[in-house]
Write an enzyme that holds these catalytic residues in place. Sequence first.
Site, short mmCIF file in Angstrom:
data_model
loop_
_atom_site.label_atom_id
_atom_site.label_comp_id
_atom_site.label_asym_id
_atom_site.label_seq_id
_atom_site.Cartn_x
_atom_site.Cartn_y
_atom_site.Cartn_z
CG PHE A 79 -0.92 0.41 2.40
CD1 PHE A 79 -2.04 0.64 3.20
CD2 PHE A 79 0.33 0.60 2.96
CE1 PHE A 79 -1.90 1.04 4.51
CE2 PHE A 79 0.47 1.00 4.26
CZ PHE A 79 -0.65 1.22 5.04
CB SER A 80 4.30 2.05 0.67
OG SER A 80 5.36 2.81 0.15
#
Lengths: 256, 256
Positions: free
Chosen positions: A45-46
């Site tokens: 999710f980064s």
Amino acid sequence: MANITRRTQTMANITRRTQTIANMRTMATNKMTGKTKIELFYDIFSPYTWFAFEVLIRYKKHWNMDLELKPFLLAALSKSTGTTAPMLVPNKALYMTKDLIRCAQYFNVPLKLIEDPAELIFGKGSLIPNRFLIATSLLYPQHLESLSRALWMAVWNKDTDFTQPEVLTTAGLESGMSMQEIERALQHLTHQETKDLLRLHTQQALDYDAFGSPSIVAHVGEEPKLFFGSDRFPILAQEIGEVWMGPEPDNIKHKL
Amino acid sequence: MANITRRTQTMANITRRTQTIANMRTMATNKMTGKTKIELFYDIFSPYTWFAFEVLIRYKKHWNMDLELKPFLLAALSKSTGTTAPMLVPNKALYMTKDLIRCAQYFNVPLKLIEDPAELIFGKGSLIPNRFLIATSLLYPQHLESLSRALWMAVWNKDTDFTQPEVLTTAGLESGMSMQEIERALQHLTHQETKDLLRLHTQQALDYDAFGSPSIVAHVGEEPKLFFGSDRFPILAQEIGEVWMGPEPDNIKHKL
């Protein structure tokens, strides 16, 4: 005119650089022949992590390294280390939207901005997709790389909800997994083995004193060296005695 | 053997890159001939900012730009934007000590770690040296660049207290100022004009939505473009249509 002079100078400099690299070949023969182990701790999710992931994959054939892909849980790491999301500072969040698009172009990664990053980070979280990656790495390790990319596409290109089974399934199919493999990996999400390995990776990152994603750990010299972010590749190259050729080593452009 | 193959491949890639840059010369003729205005907002107590400062100075003759040096007050900016010092997160502070040394080598800047960075940042602050820079820029603008460097040397190489008049004086002498010029600049520290210009620079940075040091603002295209940090030079180059040749364009090495 000044422009042309400068470009000519640039040409001369690049030629000189080519010579320097020729000289480095001598140095290379003095290097130990063993491969450098490099661990990539990543949470899909980064968005910046996607750039680092693609760059390291591209360099697998250029650098003398063994790359180990280690999905981990950024939220757990952040909680332990006391870091806060940069998007909580309004000017940083605003900057990130511009910086991400520029970086996507520089790294040639098809990242797009998503509608509601706050919902992604503080709402959905990434426990489920990370467990899907871990389960897949346990059962079908050959799919880990392509599945990671497909999940990044799901969230940071198509803006779909990667906590939903149908999105995981689509990503699995796109990454080359069979329906049977996907179903088995999904069933494996809550197995103790899956939970434990995700926790282990997160703990390993903590043990290396990591504080964010991506965390890249190079095993060279006396102690492991931690590198944080997608902007330390020239320095990683310096530390492991390799040559940085920009974000696309197979297609070198001016954008080093 | 694999190593030699890789190096040969690297050589071939570099040659290809040289050709790409040759092609770019055609593109360059289509560019507007006007210089790109680039503003560097900097606070000399930020160590990473020193790298960005030196790189931009080195590129003055390589890039078609007008570089404007703008000392500002990071503490005031941080207060307004709600950012916190990375060193307040223990793992980040630990990482920074290693990262700074690696970056100093990469950028070839003689930065050393200092005994008590917390005392520097939370104790001394940088109001006095920044006012000294501003006063000098008002009275003797030709000394601003060398004085900035001398003040960075004072704190981030010699670990001296740059809030003390004798340290400012030494830095002034090292930067080529006469005793008379230094004395006049020191007297000018508390003039309204000095205070106002430092505030103005800080406000300008805020108006560009900056949140840290260095903040680099490139005036190209329809609106000013903000770049944060010392690790965005390849992307700055991409955005202003220039060629990034690594941190030392006059002495190109492998460490691009």
